[in-house]
Design an enzyme around this catalytic site. Structure first.
Site, PDB file in Angstrom:
ATOM      1  N   CYS A 111       0.843  -1.204   0.000  1.00 21.41           N
ATOM      2  CA  CYS A 111       0.000   0.000   0.000  1.00 21.41           C
ATOM      3  C   CYS A 111       0.878   1.254   0.000  1.00 21.41           C
ATOM      4  O   CYS A 111       1.757   1.410   0.849  1.00 21.41           O
ATOM      5  CB  CYS A 111      -0.901   0.005   1.230  1.00 21.41           C
ATOM      6  SG  CYS A 111      -1.856   1.522   1.356  1.00 21.41           S
TER       7      CYS A 111
ATOM      8  N   ASP B  16      16.166  44.162  -6.829  1.00 24.53           N
ATOM      9  CA  ASP B  16      15.953  45.504  -7.366  1.00 24.53           C
ATOM     10  C   ASP B  16      16.354  46.480  -6.253  1.00 24.53           C
ATOM     11  O   ASP B  16      16.369  46.113  -5.074  1.00 24.53           O
ATOM     12  CB  ASP B  16      14.477  45.673  -7.735  1.00 24.53           C
ATOM     13  CG  ASP B  16      14.148  47.115  -8.074  1.00 24.53           C
ATOM     14  OD1 ASP B  16      14.834  47.682  -8.938  1.00 24.53           O
ATOM     15  OD2 ASP B  16      13.211  47.669  -7.466  1.00 24.53           O
TER      16      ASP B  16
END
Length: 764
Positions: free
Chosen positions: A417, A461
């Site tokens: 599983c 920036d």
């Protein structure tokens, strides 16, 4: 349905109410469809942008589609969400379906209203439940608390007690004990088997419920009644643990939902009225007592007030707002009774925006998560085939006893599983995103969170990012017979209407001095260079010195250099082709810029500054914070530089303006300042809602911690399966230990992921 509104709602990250409430409200058509227990489906006009080809943005014809949403109950893990999604996608007329596990929400796009009833039936047929979605605001999601997640524990207690009774009777009444175990097993198996059949019909034949049903029936067939009952008991306990962990993982989202109060005090003709928060409309005046939360975005209607915005921005210090300032839904009035004029419409406040972002983030899975999803889809059928071979090959080819190898095949089936493996990544990603939001950093999905951990260089920036972005005019120098006031008035006249920080400050300076500004015509922005306009038919320009080198005489050049050496930004003012003066601005560094750069360097990350400003001004800023720089860059130059950096290293770009958006897109990941422009925020993969640069290092540390947790989870999931696979094939361990291996691994990886909710960075 308003496509423009949807795009705005799904993409903006800003917490500034003036940005968040900038969309016009759509006309929402509610389509009520009575279903089981009177459930209702509402058209919410929600759109979840992602990379789906069926999105409205990518399919022009989709503007005719209807959108519906439901709350889905009973989902314990992301694989449950996929089961619902699979079932709903198979319904005729469903064009696109998405289940958002974090907010337990199913959203579909359909060609007609009648499809909604079919979807509701598909949800029920797949073994889940749906609930009423009261209105379009995502904050209406019903609370899924720990009590709800522990519903159904009665089955576990009943099976456990029955097993104890059967075990106590085993020595004295063996036959009775045997049948009690059988009946206990069948009673526990009934709901699991029923759900397995429903899931198989709805398109998920290899669910864990199918594996569990086959294993339990096989154990009963072999006469292993005790093990069959133990298998079911451990499986149910594992499910409860998963539900508990899922509820814990959702707590961050639920806490956000609860920031908006249900009721508000509305002022009508001077009288106070208690109304539902959902009834408030723009223009309504409300009153909030100290300690109360704002039910919607608004503008302060009194001279001054203080608000605690920590739950939204992570900023622990209360902020002072003045009359006309925007305030956010969920903010707490601190010091006085406060009157606020509502500006946001229903479903459009700051909290709703964040919730939409969280929903959208789920569709942007990390590459590793997408791989594990695909892996699990073929892994389970393959392991079922291997288990079948384990059952058949030894008895047929080597004359081994059937009972032994059927038993071992069933054990292998349970071990195979993939639950623990599938949940290992989304559990960590969800916890990581919740932890980031709590710190005031919004990250758009697992892919962005994963990329952050790989960043080697961050490009900043300058204006509005490393600096405050509020430059002040410091020098106005008239040349060739122009006075200070004449020069300032002419420059301000052609700058009126511009949103650029330099333009705003020069216009404000002129108004402060009481100068009369002429009406300028034919104004034009010169991208990366300046601006021009005509006053009384005469052309005026404001231009960067680097763009007019041939016109600058030596004395003027020396003045420019002297100003730039002080870290100031300088422009030339020209009448026709003649220089008439200089104007200089000074911007101040953010108080945490130096600390942020140092924190990044401590993580081994190189930081640099990209700016359109002049080299001398850039050098002055770079020297102050110890950062490399590239100056005099146009927007396209920034893009090219970021692209060149990205060729041999992982790069992030941090900015706040429209001119930063292309470079942010060119980087591996773009990060926007929360107070930046809409374009930058929409382009970015993450945003700092509080504008604290020091959180950049925290985001990267969180990403690295998340990736470490994911690696640990995968090793734990595969390692435990590998060990028990070998021991089961050798006959050392049996069925109940196989279930314990699966449920235990699922619980371990989930709890390991939840550690991220308490994450603390080195800067904290």
């Amino acid at each position: 349905m308003c496509t423009k509104h949807q795009a705005c709602r799904s993409q903006k990250v800003a917490l500034n109410p003036s940005q968040l409430g900038s969309c016009s409200s759509p006309k929402v058509t509610s389509i009520s469809i009575e279903g089981e227990a009177g459930s209702t489906c509402c058209n919410t006009s929600d759109k979840l942008s992602g990379n789906d080809p069926n999105d409205e943005d990518s399919d022009p014809s989709s503007s005719q589609h209807l959108s519906f949403s439901w709350q889905i109950e009973g989902m314990d893990c992301p694989s449950c969400a996929r089961k619902v999604e699979t079932a709903v996608t198979r319904v005729d007329g469903v064009l696109n379906a998405k289940v958002l596990f974090a907010t337990e929400k199913l959203v579909i796009q359909a060609a007609s209203a009648g499809v909604a009833q079919l979807v509701e039936q598909a949800v029920i047929d797949s073994g889940f439940r749906y609930a009423k979605s009261s209105h379009s605001s995502p904050s209406s999601v019903p609370e899924s608390n720990l009590n709800n997640s522990l519903k159904g524990s009665g089955n576990i207690i009943a099976i456990g007690l029955a097993m104890l009774v059967a075990a106590s009777l085993q020595s004295s009444f063996a036959q009775l004990s045997h049948w009690i175990f059988v009946l206990t097993c069948l009673a526990g198996l009934y709901p699991i088997g029923r759900k397995a059949i429903a899931l198989a019909k709805s398109g998920t034949p290899f669910a864990i419920e199918t594996l569990m049903s086959v294993a339990a029936l096989g154990a009963l067939y072999l006469g292993e009644t005790v093990e069959a009952a133990m298998v079911l008991l451990l499986f149910l306990i594992g499910e409860r643990l998963e539900a508990f962990a899922a509820s814990r993982a959702r707590q961050g989202v639920q806490a956000l939902m609860q920031l908006v109060p249900e009721h508000a005090t509305k002022l009508v003709n001077g009288q106070r009225q208690q109304v539902q928060a959902s009834e408030l409309q723009p223009g309504d005046m409300i009153e909030v007592s100290p300690g109360g939360r704002l039910p919607a975005d608004g503008q302060l209607a009194q001279p001054i007030a203080t608000f605690d915005e920590s739950a939204l921005t992570g900023e622990s210090i209360p902020v002072e707002r003045h009359q006309g300032d925007s305030v956010m839904a969920g903010a707490v009035a601190v010091d006085r009774v406060t009157r606020v004029s509502i500006t946001s419409k229903q479903g459009e406040n700051a909290i709703d925006r964040i919730l939409h972002l969280i929903e959208e983030a789920e569709s942007r899975k990390a590459p590793l998560e997408r791989f594990l999803d695909k892996f699990s889809r073929w892994y389970t059928p393959l392991m079922m085939l291997v288990a079948l071979l384990v059952v058949v090959v030894p008895p047929v080819m080597f004359a081994q006893p059937w009972e032994t190898w059927v038993y071992r095949g069933l054990a292998l089936l349970l071990i195979a599983c993939p639950c623990a493996l599938v949940i290992s990544t989304p559990a960590a990603i969800t916890s990581g995103l919740a932890a980031a939001a709590r710190r005031g950093a919004l990250i758009k999905g697992g892919a962005a969170l994963e990329q952050l951990g790989n960043i080697e260089t961050i490009a900043f920036d300058k204006t509005g990012t490393l600096t405050e972005g509020k430059p002040q005019v410091t020098d106005v120098i008239g040349l060739n017979g122009w006075s200070h006031d004449e020069l300032l008035a002419s420059v301000a006249a052609i700058e009126v209407g511009s949103s650029h920080p330099l333009a705003v400050s020069v216009v404000a300076k002129a108004k402060q001095l009481g100068l009369n500004l002429a009406e300028a015509e034919h104004k034009q922005a010169l991208v990366g260079s300046g601006v021009l306009g005509f006053i009384d038919g005469v052309q005026y320009q404001v231009i960067a010195p680097s763009k007019a080198q041939s016109q600058i005489e030596q004395p003027i050049e020396r003045q420019v250099q002297a100003l730039e050496a002080q870290g100031k930004t300088v422009v030339l003012a020209l009448q026709q082709e003649k220089i008439i003066g200089l104007i200089a601005w000074q911007d101040t560094l953010r108080s945490d810029s130096l600390q942020a750069v140092q924190a990044l360097k401590s993580l081994g990350i190189n930081a640099m500054m990209l700016t359109g400003d002049n080299p001398r001004s850039a050098k002055a800023i770079g020297t102050l914070i110890g950062i490399d720089y590239k100056a005099g860059l146009l927007p396209e130059d920034k893009v090219q530089y970021v692209q060149s950096l990205s060729q041999d290293r992982h790069v992030a770009m941090v900015g706040d303006g429209i001119n930063d958006a292309p470079a942010m897109k060119a980087a591996h990941i773009g990060i926007a300042m929360g107070g930046g422009t809409d374009v930058a925020l929409e382009t970015a993969d993450a945003a700092l809602t509080h504008n604290r640069l020091t959180e950049l290092a925290g985001m990267i540390e969180l990403s690295r911690a998340t990736l470490a947790i994911i690696r640990q989870n995968i090793v734990l999931a595969l390692g435990l399966k590998g060990v028990f696979l070998v021991t089961s094939l050798l006959g050392i361990t049996g069925l109940w230990l196989a279930v314990l291996a699966d449920s235990g691994a699922t619980a371990i990886v989930t709890l390991n992921a939840l550690r991220l909710l308490k994450f603390r960075s080195k800067q904290d």
